[in-house]
Design a protein around this motif. Structure first.
Motif, PDB file in Angstrom:
ATOM      1  N   VAL A  98      16.322  54.501  17.090  1.00 20.38           N
ATOM      2  CA  VAL A  98      15.666  55.321  16.012  1.00 20.38           C
ATOM      3  C   VAL A  98      16.219  56.664  16.113  1.00 20.38           C
ATOM      4  O   VAL A  98      16.651  57.037  14.920  1.00 20.38           O
ATOM      5  N   ALA A  99      16.404  57.310  17.164  1.00 17.64           N
ATOM      6  CA  ALA A  99      16.905  58.619  17.498  1.00 17.64           C
ATOM      7  C   ALA A  99      18.475  58.712  16.839  1.00 17.64           C
ATOM      8  O   ALA A  99      18.721  59.552  16.127  1.00 17.64           O
ATOM      9  N   LYS A 100      19.029  57.714  17.257  1.00 13.15           N
ATOM     10  CA  LYS A 100      20.806  57.577  16.763  1.00 13.15           C
ATOM     11  C   LYS A 100      20.615  57.312  15.285  1.00 13.15           C
ATOM     12  O   LYS A 100      21.882  57.793  14.685  1.00 13.15           O
ATOM     13  N   MET A 101      19.729  56.447  14.853  1.00 16.46           N
ATOM     14  CA  MET A 101      19.733  56.357  13.288  1.00 16.46           C
ATOM     15  C   MET A 101      19.224  57.466  12.486  1.00 16.46           C
ATOM     16  O   MET A 101      19.525  57.598  11.256  1.00 16.46           O
ATOM     17  N   SER A 102      18.757  58.509  13.012  1.00 12.16           N
ATOM     18  CA  SER A 102      17.801  59.571  12.357  1.00 12.16           C
ATOM     19  C   SER A 102      18.831  60.899  11.858  1.00 12.16           C
ATOM     20  O   SER A 102      18.378  61.586  11.377  1.00 12.16           O
ATOM     21  N   GLU A 103      20.136  60.742  12.401  1.00 14.29           N
ATOM     22  CA  GLU A 103      21.026  61.775  11.934  1.00 14.29           C
ATOM     23  C   GLU A 103      20.397  63.190  12.506  1.00 14.29           C
ATOM     24  O   GLU A 103      20.622  64.209  11.568  1.00 14.29           O
ATOM     25  N   GLY A 104      19.789  63.063  13.704  1.00 13.16           N
ATOM     26  CA  GLY A 104      19.441  64.257  14.368  1.00 13.16           C
ATOM     27  C   GLY A 104      18.129  64.745  14.133  1.00 13.16           C
ATOM     28  O   GLY A 104      17.450  65.896  14.520  1.00 13.16           O
ATOM     29  N   ARG A 105      17.347  64.055  13.146  1.00 17.41           N
ATOM     30  CA  ARG A 105      15.690  64.418  12.654  1.00 17.41           C
ATOM     31  C   ARG A 105      15.016  64.132  13.978  1.00 17.41           C
ATOM     32  O   ARG A 105      13.724  64.452  13.832  1.00 17.41           O
ATOM     33  N   LEU A 106      15.327  63.251  14.622  1.00 22.06           N
ATOM     34  CA  LEU A 106      14.397  62.739  15.584  1.00 22.06           C
ATOM     35  C   LEU A 106      15.337  62.760  17.029  1.00 22.06           C
ATOM     36  O   LEU A 106      16.574  62.385  17.066  1.00 22.06           O
ATOM     37  N   GLU A 107      14.906  62.886  18.068  1.00 19.24           N
ATOM     38  CA  GLU A 107      15.680  63.063  19.374  1.00 19.24           C
ATOM     39  C   GLU A 107      14.850  62.627  20.633  1.00 19.24           C
ATOM     40  O   GLU A 107      13.584  62.672  20.545  1.00 19.24           O
ATOM     41  N   VAL A 108      15.288  61.789  21.575  1.00 25.27           N
ATOM     42  CA  VAL A 108      14.613  61.403  22.738  1.00 25.27           C
ATOM     43  C   VAL A 108      14.798  62.658  23.836  1.00 25.27           C
ATOM     44  O   VAL A 108      15.874  63.156  24.009  1.00 25.27           O
ATOM     45  N   VAL A 109      13.762  62.844  24.539  1.00 28.00           N
ATOM     46  CA  VAL A 109      13.666  63.994  25.539  1.00 28.00           C
ATOM     47  C   VAL A 109      13.181  63.580  26.970  1.00 28.00           C
ATOM     48  O   VAL A 109      12.523  62.597  26.938  1.00 28.00           O
ATOM     49  N   GLY A 110      13.175  64.246  27.814  1.00 26.81           N
ATOM     50  CA  GLY A 110      12.686  63.947  29.265  1.00 26.81           C
ATOM     51  C   GLY A 110      13.082  62.796  29.822  1.00 26.81           C
ATOM     52  O   GLY A 110      14.135  62.327  29.554  1.00 26.81           O
ATOM     53  N   GLY A 127      11.423  50.669  30.529  1.00 25.30           N
ATOM     54  CA  GLY A 127      11.193  52.179  30.685  1.00 25.30           C
ATOM     55  C   GLY A 127      10.663  52.850  29.638  1.00 25.30           C
ATOM     56  O   GLY A 127      11.156  52.512  28.613  1.00 25.30           O
ATOM     57  N   ALA A 128       9.929  53.789  29.903  1.00 25.46           N
ATOM     58  CA  ALA A 128       9.307  54.643  28.876  1.00 25.46           C
ATOM     59  C   ALA A 128       9.922  55.975  28.595  1.00 25.46           C
ATOM     60  O   ALA A 128      10.400  56.607  29.643  1.00 25.46           O
ATOM     61  N   ARG A 129      10.080  56.467  27.316  1.00 23.51           N
ATOM     62  CA  ARG A 129      10.575  57.702  27.202  1.00 23.51           C
ATOM     63  C   ARG A 129       9.823  58.322  25.885  1.00 23.51           C
ATOM     64  O   ARG A 129       8.652  57.632  25.448  1.00 23.51           O
ATOM     65  N   LEU A 130       9.998  59.765  25.725  1.00 21.73           N
ATOM     66  CA  LEU A 130       9.391  60.585  24.704  1.00 21.73           C
ATOM     67  C   LEU A 130      10.176  60.690  23.576  1.00 21.73           C
ATOM     68  O   LEU A 130      11.456  61.107  23.610  1.00 21.73           O
ATOM     69  N   LEU A 131       9.690  60.545  22.348  1.00 21.49           N
ATOM     70  CA  LEU A 131      10.431  60.979  21.032  1.00 21.49           C
ATOM     71  C   LEU A 131      10.014  62.217  20.443  1.00 21.49           C
ATOM     72  O   LEU A 131       8.586  62.233  20.276  1.00 21.49           O
ATOM     73  N   VAL A 132      10.727  63.157  19.746  1.00 20.88           N
ATOM     74  CA  VAL A 132      10.103  64.206  19.206  1.00 20.88           C
ATOM     75  C   VAL A 132      10.965  64.442  18.007  1.00 20.88           C
ATOM     76  O   VAL A 132      11.966  63.784  17.982  1.00 20.88           O
ATOM     77  N   SER A 133      10.695  65.511  17.289  1.00 18.28           N
ATOM     78  CA  SER A 133      11.338  65.939  16.174  1.00 18.28           C
ATOM     79  C   SER A 133      12.536  66.643  16.372  1.00 18.28           C
ATOM     80  O   SER A 133      12.554  67.306  17.683  1.00 18.28           O
ATOM     81  N   GLY A 134      13.794  66.392  15.900  1.00 20.39           N
ATOM     82  CA  GLY A 134      14.976  67.182  16.070  1.00 20.39           C
ATOM     83  C   GLY A 134      14.959  68.440  16.352  1.00 20.39           C
ATOM     84  O   GLY A 134      14.124  69.458  15.605  1.00 20.39           O
ATOM     85  N   GLY A 135      15.676  68.888  17.408  1.00 20.85           N
ATOM     86  CA  GLY A 135      15.657  70.278  17.757  1.00 20.85           C
ATOM     87  C   GLY A 135      14.392  70.655  19.070  1.00 20.85           C
ATOM     88  O   GLY A 135      14.470  71.568  19.482  1.00 20.85           O
ATOM     89  N   ASN A 136      13.665  69.609  19.267  1.00 20.50           N
ATOM     90  CA  ASN A 136      12.368  69.777  19.874  1.00 20.50           C
ATOM     91  C   ASN A 136      11.816  70.953  20.017  1.00 20.50           C
ATOM     92  O   ASN A 136      11.739  71.889  20.858  1.00 20.50           O
ATOM     93  N   PRO A 137      11.145  71.306  18.805  1.00 17.02           N
ATOM     94  CA  PRO A 137      10.503  72.349  18.572  1.00 17.02           C
ATOM     95  C   PRO A 137       9.276  72.961  19.659  1.00 17.02           C
ATOM     96  O   PRO A 137       9.045  74.113  19.809  1.00 17.02           O
ATOM     97  N   LYS A 138       8.805  71.839  20.123  1.00 18.74           N
ATOM     98  CA  LYS A 138       7.627  72.242  21.008  1.00 18.74           C
ATOM     99  C   LYS A 138       8.047  72.070  22.594  1.00 18.74           C
ATOM    100  O   LYS A 138       7.384  72.513  23.485  1.00 18.74           O
TER     101      LYS A 138
END
Length: 327
Positions: free
Chosen positions: A237-249, A153-164
């Protein structure tokens, strides 16, 4: 290249699998101060015994060579990546290949390549099979044999806090998306871009890279706004990033993964499909999935789609464009 451990004799000895560790390279990309352990927990399980009948059915060239040459795209944890030392192959794809090698009584040898070089490498005879989280589609099936081995299944990865404020594919209009060269998901982003334009919005810019580390770095530095691909590496990778990246949607239905084998090697594809069924029945397959946190992505049996199979032979997930924008 890396050659897996030689299995001697007709019965495979129990193998203790070490706790998987995150690659140092990924830690450097993410700017982490310490090397973080992978989310998967080590499990002990017995590699299946050699199946002498399947060994006898292998192409003579492989039996004589005594090595199955496997190509993949390392740097795509937890599917396939390099361990703490930066050279040892780890991940679900690696353990799966070794289990298939155990059943057929042959060593496996791993080579790293860019995603868009996998099928050309198979066609040129440099590799015997690719296990690289490759979506099995009719278009690719016109060039290779596929053995289906994992749901996706496919997801979206964005920078932490999802600024956009990205909450789905419909929110990508006017933004820049990072992706791998040759990825099936590039077609989805191009369709999203066309839909945006049809709605009078700005299209999506697609930036492609040779490897996953470059994709993640583009997000961390703000050069791109999102990455769309299969969910398992993004969650990892989101779990590894210490909040710098996150999965959304939401998770969008996607094509299952297939082991790709050159079109001229149909007989070898049949052996690999049979070997996959052996490790599914033995429980080894599910144990390997569980080890890497992929336990819900199991298939019930191996499905072989020989080269040139009609489109109806390949699973057709719902359109992510329709799900995102509505009909």
């Amino acid at each position: 290249m890396f050659i897996g451990n030689q299995q001697e004799g007709r019965m495979m000895m129990p193998i203790r699998l070490n706790k998987p560790k995150a690659a140092r390279r990924l830690a450097v990309v993410l700017g982490l101060s310490t090397l973080m352990a992978a989310t998967a927990q080590a499990e002990d399980f017995r590699m299946p015994a050699e199946n002498t009948a399947l060994h006898a059915q292998l192409p003579e060239a492989i039996r004589n060579r005594k090595v199955i040459r496997v190509v993949s795209t390392f740097g795509y944890a937890p599917q396939q990546f390099y361990g703490e030392d930066g050279v040892t192959p780890e991940g679900f794809s690696v353990d799966l290949a070794r289990a298939l090698g155990a059943v057929t009584g042959i060593q496996v040898e791993f080579t790293n390549a860019s995603f868009d070089a996998l099928i050309p490498g198979l066609d040129a005879g440099r590799f015997d099979m690719a296990i690289a989280a490759m979506s099995a589609t009719a278009e690719r099936g016109a060039k290779v044999n596929f053995v289906i081995y994992e749901k996706a299944g496919a997801r979206l990865l964005v920078s932490g806090g999802n600024p956009k404020k990205i909450n789905g594919l419909q929110d990508l209009c006017g933004l820049t998306v990072a992706s791998l060269k040759g990825s099936l998901h590039n077609d989805v982003i191009e369709q999203v871009s066309a839909k945006c334009a049809a709605l009078g919005k700005k299209p999506v810019r697609l930036d492609t890279y040779d490897n996953s580390d470059s994709v993640y770095q583009s997000l961390l530095t703000g050069r791109t706004d999102a990455n769309y691909r299969d969910g398992s590496p993004l969650i990892y990778v989101a779990k590894m990033s210490e909040g710098r990246l996150e999965v959304v949607g939401p998770e969008y239905p996607d094509h299952p993964y297939g082991i790709a084998i050159a079109g001229e090697n149909k007989d070898f594809a049949k052996v690999i499909a049979a070997a996959l069924d052996v490790i599914i029945r033995s429980g080894t397959y599910q144990a390997i999935l569980n080890k890497w946190g992929l336990g819900t992505l199991n298939v019930d049996s191996a499905v072989l789609t020989p080269i040139g199979s009609p489109a109806s032979a390949f699973p057709q997930p719902p359109s992510p464009i329709g799900l995102a924008f509505g009909k």
